[in-house]
Every structure is written in C-alpha cells, then in structure tokens.
Design an enzyme around this catalytic site. Structure first.
Site, mmCIF file in Angstrom:
data_model
loop_
_atom_site.group_PDB
_atom_site.id
_atom_site.type_symbol
_atom_site.label_atom_id
_atom_site.label_comp_id
_atom_site.label_asym_id
_atom_site.label_seq_id
_atom_site.Cartn_x
_atom_site.Cartn_y
_atom_site.Cartn_z
ATOM 1 N N LYS A 120 0.859 -1.191 0.000
ATOM 2 C CA LYS A 120 0.000 0.000 0.000
ATOM 3 C C LYS A 120 0.891 1.236 0.000
ATOM 4 O O LYS A 120 1.699 1.428 0.914
ATOM 5 C CB LYS A 120 -0.900 0.007 1.233
ATOM 6 C CG LYS A 120 -2.099 0.947 1.106
ATOM 7 C CD LYS A 120 -3.105 0.401 0.094
ATOM 8 C CE LYS A 120 -4.459 1.068 0.229
ATOM 9 N NZ LYS A 120 -5.428 0.501 -0.730
ATOM 10 N N THR A 135 -4.061 -5.014 0.548
ATOM 11 C CA THR A 135 -3.369 -3.751 0.783
ATOM 12 C C THR A 135 -4.203 -2.839 1.683
ATOM 13 O O THR A 135 -3.654 -2.024 2.422
ATOM 14 C CB THR A 135 -3.044 -3.034 -0.540
ATOM 15 O OG1 THR A 135 -4.249 -2.673 -1.201
ATOM 16 C CG2 THR A 135 -2.189 -3.923 -1.430
ATOM 17 N N ASP A 136 -5.522 -2.985 1.636
ATOM 18 C CA ASP A 136 -6.378 -2.199 2.534
ATOM 19 C C ASP A 136 -6.119 -2.572 3.991
ATOM 20 O O ASP A 136 -6.143 -1.708 4.879
ATOM 21 C CB ASP A 136 -7.850 -2.417 2.178
ATOM 22 C CG ASP A 136 -8.763 -1.454 2.916
ATOM 23 O OD1 ASP A 136 -8.703 -0.243 2.619
ATOM 24 O OD2 ASP A 136 -9.508 -1.914 3.806
ATOM 25 N N PHE A 157 35.639 25.281 -10.021
ATOM 26 C CA PHE A 157 35.563 24.129 -10.927
ATOM 27 C C PHE A 157 36.433 24.440 -12.135
ATOM 28 O O PHE A 157 36.095 25.271 -12.979
ATOM 29 C CB PHE A 157 34.124 23.845 -11.349
ATOM 30 C CG PHE A 157 33.979 22.565 -12.134
ATOM 31 C CD1 PHE A 157 34.382 21.353 -11.593
ATOM 32 C CD2 PHE A 157 33.444 22.573 -13.417
ATOM 33 C CE1 PHE A 157 34.258 20.167 -12.306
ATOM 34 C CE2 PHE A 157 33.313 21.392 -14.141
ATOM 35 C CZ PHE A 157 33.725 20.193 -13.575
ATOM 36 N N ARG A 179 32.828 30.393 -7.368
ATOM 37 C CA ARG A 179 31.449 30.277 -7.831
ATOM 38 C C ARG A 179 30.521 30.018 -6.670
ATOM 39 O O ARG A 179 30.944 29.625 -5.576
ATOM 40 C CB ARG A 179 31.321 29.138 -8.848
ATOM 41 C CG ARG A 179 31.605 27.755 -8.252
ATOM 42 C CD ARG A 179 31.310 26.630 -9.220
ATOM 43 N NE ARG A 179 31.560 25.315 -8.618
ATOM 44 C CZ ARG A 179 31.183 24.157 -9.161
ATOM 45 N NH1 ARG A 179 30.564 24.141 -10.325
ATOM 46 N NH2 ARG A 179 31.442 23.005 -8.550
ATOM 47 N N GLN A 206 31.704 16.614 -6.455
ATOM 48 C CA GLN A 206 32.082 15.252 -6.076
ATOM 49 C C GLN A 206 32.924 15.259 -4.798
ATOM 50 O O GLN A 206 32.727 14.419 -3.908
ATOM 51 C CB GLN A 206 32.859 14.583 -7.208
ATOM 52 C CG GLN A 206 32.013 14.184 -8.403
ATOM 53 C CD GLN A 206 31.910 15.273 -9.452
ATOM 54 O OE1 GLN A 206 32.084 16.456 -9.149
ATOM 55 N NE2 GLN A 206 31.625 14.889 -10.689
ATOM 56 N N ASN A 255 23.300 19.779 -8.779
ATOM 57 C CA ASN A 255 24.041 21.032 -8.801
ATOM 58 C C ASN A 255 23.089 22.141 -9.234
ATOM 59 O O ASN A 255 22.722 22.242 -10.400
ATOM 60 C CB ASN A 255 25.236 20.932 -9.758
ATOM 61 C CG ASN A 255 26.261 22.011 -9.517
ATOM 62 O OD1 ASN A 255 25.967 23.038 -8.912
ATOM 63 N ND2 ASN A 255 27.471 21.788 -9.997
ATOM 64 N N HIS A 264 22.654 25.272 -10.414
ATOM 65 C CA HIS A 264 23.554 26.217 -11.063
ATOM 66 C C HIS A 264 23.100 27.668 -10.864
ATOM 67 O O HIS A 264 21.906 27.983 -10.967
ATOM 68 C CB HIS A 264 23.638 25.924 -12.561
ATOM 69 C CG HIS A 264 24.131 24.554 -12.875
ATOM 70 N ND1 HIS A 264 25.409 24.135 -12.577
ATOM 71 C CD2 HIS A 264 23.521 23.494 -13.472
ATOM 72 C CE1 HIS A 264 25.567 22.884 -12.979
ATOM 73 N NE2 HIS A 264 24.439 22.474 -13.525
#
Length: 288
Positions: A12, A57-58, A151, A168, A211, A237, A239
């Site tokens: 569920k 599932t109930d 970078f 940056r 990384q 990332n 940017h």
C-alpha cells in the site's frame, strides 16, 4: 522457451497520516507518509489468481493507522514495528519493507504550526523473520555557499563552452540515505547527528568539485555517527550563472545571478566503512 515469474512484491503506497498528542495546552504534531511492501511465497496469485496468501493492501493501510494509535518515539521505531508485524503475522510473507516520510512543522504556539519547508526526514525498514535492516534519510535539504567553490582543470572538446571558475556559488538540495549497522540505535539522536554532519561538511569544505563535497559529507557522517555503516548521496548542482548586465551599460561585480532550475548536474556516490556489515535487504526488497 521457458517463462517464469521473477522477483515481485506488493503493498500500500502513501498512507497519509497525521497524529496529535494533546498534553495540556501544548500539542505535538506528527505528519507522515507511510508505504508498505511485502514479498514472499506469492507465486499462486500471479500464476493462478489464488489469493489465499495475499494480505489485502487495505488491511496494510488499516494496520498503519491502528499502530499509530499507540504512539511512537521515532519513525524508525514505527517502521520496525510494522515490518516485523507483517512478517510474523503472515506465513507466506518472508520480507516486509516500510518506508516512512516525515514532514516537519515549525511551532507557532501551543497548538499552532507552520510547515517547515521542503526538507523531509525518511526511514526505510526491511524485515525478515530473522533480521531487520534500517536506512535513515532526508531529502530536500537545500544548502548554498556564496564562495569557497571552484571548478577548473576539466577536459575540453569541441562541444565544451563552460568557462573555468575560480570562484562560484555552490548550491544543492541534498538527498541522503544512510544504512545503520544494527537495529538498536537512538534513532532521533542519530538523525540529528547525521544532519549536523552533512551540513557541517558542506560549510567547512573548500570545494573543487561537487564530487569532492559529496565525499566530504559522507566521510563526516561516518566519522561522527558510529552506528552508520554506509551513506548514499545524490546532490543536484543548482547552477547559478552570472547575469550579463553589459547591454544596459552596467558591470556585474559578482552580485546578480540567474538561478537555473534545469537542466542540472546530478552527482551521486556512496561512502562506506571497510568493516561495514553486508547490506542484505537494506536497499532492495525481494532482490533474490
């Protein structure tokens, strides 16, 4: 040609659940999303439609609500109780997994709250009759450094247009999961310690790549939280590009940026202890 049934599970998904503990004028609010998955000897229902071993599932949904009535100290404890119950209660069910998302609310008063942003705490508990595995987690933890990131030194080919960056903005929305070495842990304290380690490493690391930051975050968790055996991280990332204001006769001294939501780089990785116990079913229910 031989055709056979492969790994399978059912459950569920996304049982929404809010509990309120009313202790005088100060109330405690918990806001959860709970999903269950069961696996085991379920060939008959797939091959012949025989449902003798299929717990509805109930029923799983109702069990989530009924167990919530008793209260719980942490989402990990709640998940462990549910997973162990499904395995113990049904002969055909050999593996049970419970995934819980917990949404934060900020207190405004004794009984008033405001949603605390996008950050979500998670726990995934998998159990068999003999063993249980617990994976804690969080997602939506948005972090940003306005400097302390670069970078450069990357390979270039005919399609490369990205300039090297000596300084940056570095921003990400952390998706982290960590596997515990056992199911005997102070869950709430461990969560706070992991979160503090992730944030602390992001703040403290001079980042030459996302990384490198990912590894520093996972390493800090394993250094500060001995109960954790393995950390899996996904860092988009987010940017931020410097806006060209020269068409307006203006310079831009690293002050105005365009925050791009897509496309984005996605950095993923795992950091683990050499002596970590086997992962077992912690990450993947019914893989065998």
């Amino acid at each position: 040609m031989t055709i056979r049934l492969g790994p399978n599970r059912y459950g569920k998904a996304e049982c929404r659940l809010v509990t309120v503990v009313r202790d005088g004028e100060r109330h405690e609010l918990t806001d959860l999303n709970v999903s269950t998955r069961l696996a085991g000897r379920l060939d008959a229902t797939h091959l012949t439609g025989d449902n003798a071993d299929v717990l509805p599932t109930d029923t799983q949904k109702n069990t989530v609500y009924a167990f919530a009535r008793d209260g719980f100290a942490s989402i990990e404890q709640f998940g462990l109780r549910l997973a162990r119950h499904f395995v113990a209660g049904q002969d055909a069910i050999e593996q049970a997994q419970v995934h819980v998302e917990s949404y934060g609310w900020r207190r405004l008063g004794g009984h008033s709250f405001a949603r605390a942003g996008d950050e979500v705490r998670t726990a995934t508990v998998t159990a068999t009759a003999e063993q249980a595995w617990v994976v804690g987690g969080l997602h939506g933890l948005t972090l940003l450094n306005t400097t302390g990131s670069m970078f450069k030194g990357f390979p270039r080919d005919r399609y490369t247009t990205l300039p090297e960056a000596d300084d940056r903005i570095l921003a990400t929305a952390v998706d982290a999961r960590w596997r515990f070495a056992s199911a005997d842990v102070d869950w709430n304290a461990a969560f706070e310690a992991v979160r503090d380690a992730l944030v602390g490493a992001f703040v403290d690391t001079y980042s030459r790549s996302l990384q490198q930051t990912l590894y520093a975050m996972g390493e800090r968790v394993l250094q500060r939280v001995p109960e954790a055996a393995e950390v899996r991280l996904a860092l988009p990332n987010r940017h931020h590009f410097l806006v060209d204001l020269s068409p307006f006769g203006l310079d831009n001294p690293d002050a105005v940026y365009f925050a791009a939501d897509r496309p984005y780089g996605l950095i993923e990785g795992t950091v683990q202890r050499d002596d970590a116990p086997p992962a077992g079913l912690a990450w993947d229910l019914g893989a065998a």
